[in-house]
Enzyme design. Structure first.
Site, PDB file in Angstrom:
ATOM      1  N   GLU A 137     -15.498  25.979 -57.282  1.00  0.00           N
ATOM      2  CA  GLU A 137     -15.265  26.733 -58.514  1.00  0.00           C
ATOM      3  C   GLU A 137     -16.577  26.866 -59.280  1.00  0.00           C
ATOM      4  OE1 GLU A 137     -11.927  25.205 -60.750  1.00  0.00           O
ATOM      5  OE2 GLU A 137     -10.823  24.679 -58.931  1.00  0.00           O
TER       6      GLU A 137
ATOM      7  N   GLU B  68      -7.152  17.811 -58.949  1.00  0.00           N
ATOM      8  CA  GLU B  68      -7.454  17.056 -60.170  1.00  0.00           C
ATOM      9  C   GLU B  68      -6.498  15.878 -60.411  1.00  0.00           C
ATOM     10  OE1 GLU B  68      -7.710  19.916 -63.350  1.00  0.00           O
ATOM     11  OE2 GLU B  68      -9.225  21.096 -62.314  1.00  0.00           O
TER      12      GLU B  68
ATOM     13  N   HIS C 176     -18.360  22.911 -61.912  1.00  0.00           N
ATOM     14  CA  HIS C 176     -18.478  23.411 -63.280  1.00  0.00           C
ATOM     15  C   HIS C 176     -19.587  22.619 -63.976  1.00  0.00           C
ATOM     16  CE1 HIS C 176     -14.890  25.762 -62.717  1.00  0.00           C
ATOM     17  NE2 HIS C 176     -14.130  24.711 -62.516  1.00  0.00           N
TER      18      HIS C 176
ATOM     19  N   ASN D 205      -9.187  18.795 -54.198  1.00  0.00           N
ATOM     20  CA  ASN D 205     -10.093  19.539 -55.073  1.00  0.00           C
ATOM     21  C   ASN D 205     -10.140  18.897 -56.455  1.00  0.00           C
ATOM     22  OD1 ASN D 205     -11.694  22.075 -55.446  1.00  0.00           O
ATOM     23  ND2 ASN D 205     -10.145  22.492 -57.005  1.00  0.00           N
TER      24      ASN D 205
END
Length: 373
Positions: A264, A159, A235, A200
């Protein structure tokens, strides 16, 4: 042969549930394993919490090794947990995870080496570049070095981008400069030359943020440093999975010689407090009854829509099974999901394939069915 195998299992499970509705838990023993159904396509992973790693949570003791062949630690490998003080490392839980994975022949993805959130307290307010660099180098070398040759892959940086694709104003950027990401991959590569190295992030299927990832990858590659793949966190909302952007991203990352992972995955069924799709854990919202529409049970109509969304996503990913190497669900069941408490604490969400007592949902069967198409 696989299609026949999947169909047989599917019929057996549906039949068992139909004839024994009051004993659905027994059907868990004959569920088609996701890891077997998609064995020729990609790894099927899940995130584990401490109770699951210690196998103290009875519900998933058999279910996890039955269904998954890859695991990611939900929290125990993050810096705040594993490196709480300058010269103190707490490896007990991470070691347990490695032992667990070895026992069940699962691949481990290390999550994560460099992230602006969940940093140790002693790092959070550092202003001195030399101190941050000392932490940065020591942390990567020590953690990666401990699991050298045993861990399959690392989320090296997590991130690091804003929604517009620019670098996030983190402590690492402000003290170490723009090259900190290249340096993180260089250090990880040296510490374990055989481990896969990934970047990621969430929303990186979106065009602006995707462009930022592509620029970042090209910078790493131009420096002669290895990066093996990109993790799209996944997400998403059950009624707004961005299939077109996901497909465009897989193609774009593949053109750079990279694997793509969905790292995720969860499909929230609750309304969001913001117009944009967010996954920044530092952003929260206040409680509102309207934001928690199903506190007791998920309506079947909503569960069916969620199941169709999961199926559409898997159909797309199967189309690119040579480029997509892993799909990891962010949690084993609905009760474990972080989305029950984020971005609004105390809500009841239903984002995964298994319900709160580890029984398969419509979404589980819809995912299994995609392998027949």
């Amino acid at each position: 042969m696989r299609a026949k195998y999947s169909i047989i299992f599917f019929v057996v499970v549906v039949t068992a549930i139909s004839f024994y509705p009051g004993k659905r838990i027994s059907a868990q023993q004959i569920l088609p394993p996701l890891k077997e159904v998609f064995k020729k396509d990609f790894l099927i992973g899940t995130a584990l919490n401490s109770m699951q790693i210690y196998e103290k949570d009875a519900g998933p003791v058999k279910l996890i090794p039955q269904q998954f062949n890859a695991v990611t630690a939900e929290n125990v490998m993050k810096a705040a947990e594993i490196h709480p003080q300058w010269n103190v490392y707490q490896f007990e839980m991470a070691d347990k995870l490695m032992d667990y994975a070895a026992r069940y022949r699962m691949k481990v993805n290390g999550h994560t080496l460099v992230w602006h959130s969940q940093l140790p307290v002693f790092v959070q307010h550092m202003k001195d570049a030399d101190s941050v660099m000392r932490f940065f180098v020591d942390h990567i070398n020590t953690v990666v070095g401990r699991y050298k040759g045993r861990i399959y892959s690392w989320d090296v940086v997590n991130e690091a981008l804003e929604e517009d694709g620019t670098l996030r104003r983190s402590i690492f950027l402000e003290t170490l400069g723009e090259d900190y990401i290249v340096n993180a991959f260089r250090l990880a590569q040296k510490a374990d030359p055989k481990a896969k190295l990934y970047y990621n992030d969430y929303n990186i299927e979106q065009p602006l943020k995707r462009a930022g990832v592509i620029a970042l990858v090209k910078k790493i590659q131009a420096a002669g440093v290895r990066i093996d793949g990109i993790g799209i966190q996944g997400h998403w909302r059950y009624d707004a999975v961005p299939l077109q952007y996901i497909e465009e991203s897989i193609r774009a990352f593949s053109s750079l010689g990279l694997e793509t992972m969905i790292t995720e995955l969860d499909l929230s069924v609750l309304p969001g407090p913001w117009e944009s799709n967010e996954a920044d854990i530092n952003k929260t919202a206040r409680w509102n009854e309207r934001m928690n529409p199903w506190p007791d049970a998920l309506p079947d109509t909503v569960a069916q829509i969620q199941a169709k969304a999961y199926a559409s996503l898997f159909i797309l990913l199967l189309k690119y099974n040579q480029q997509v190497s892993r799909i990891t669900f962010w949690g084993v069941n609905d009760g474990q999901s972080w989305l029950n408490d984020w971005p609004i604490k105390g809500r009841t969400n239903y984002p995964l394939l298994f319900d709160r007592i580890f029984l398969p949902k419509h979404a589980f069967y819809s995912v299994i069915e995609t392998r027949r198409k």
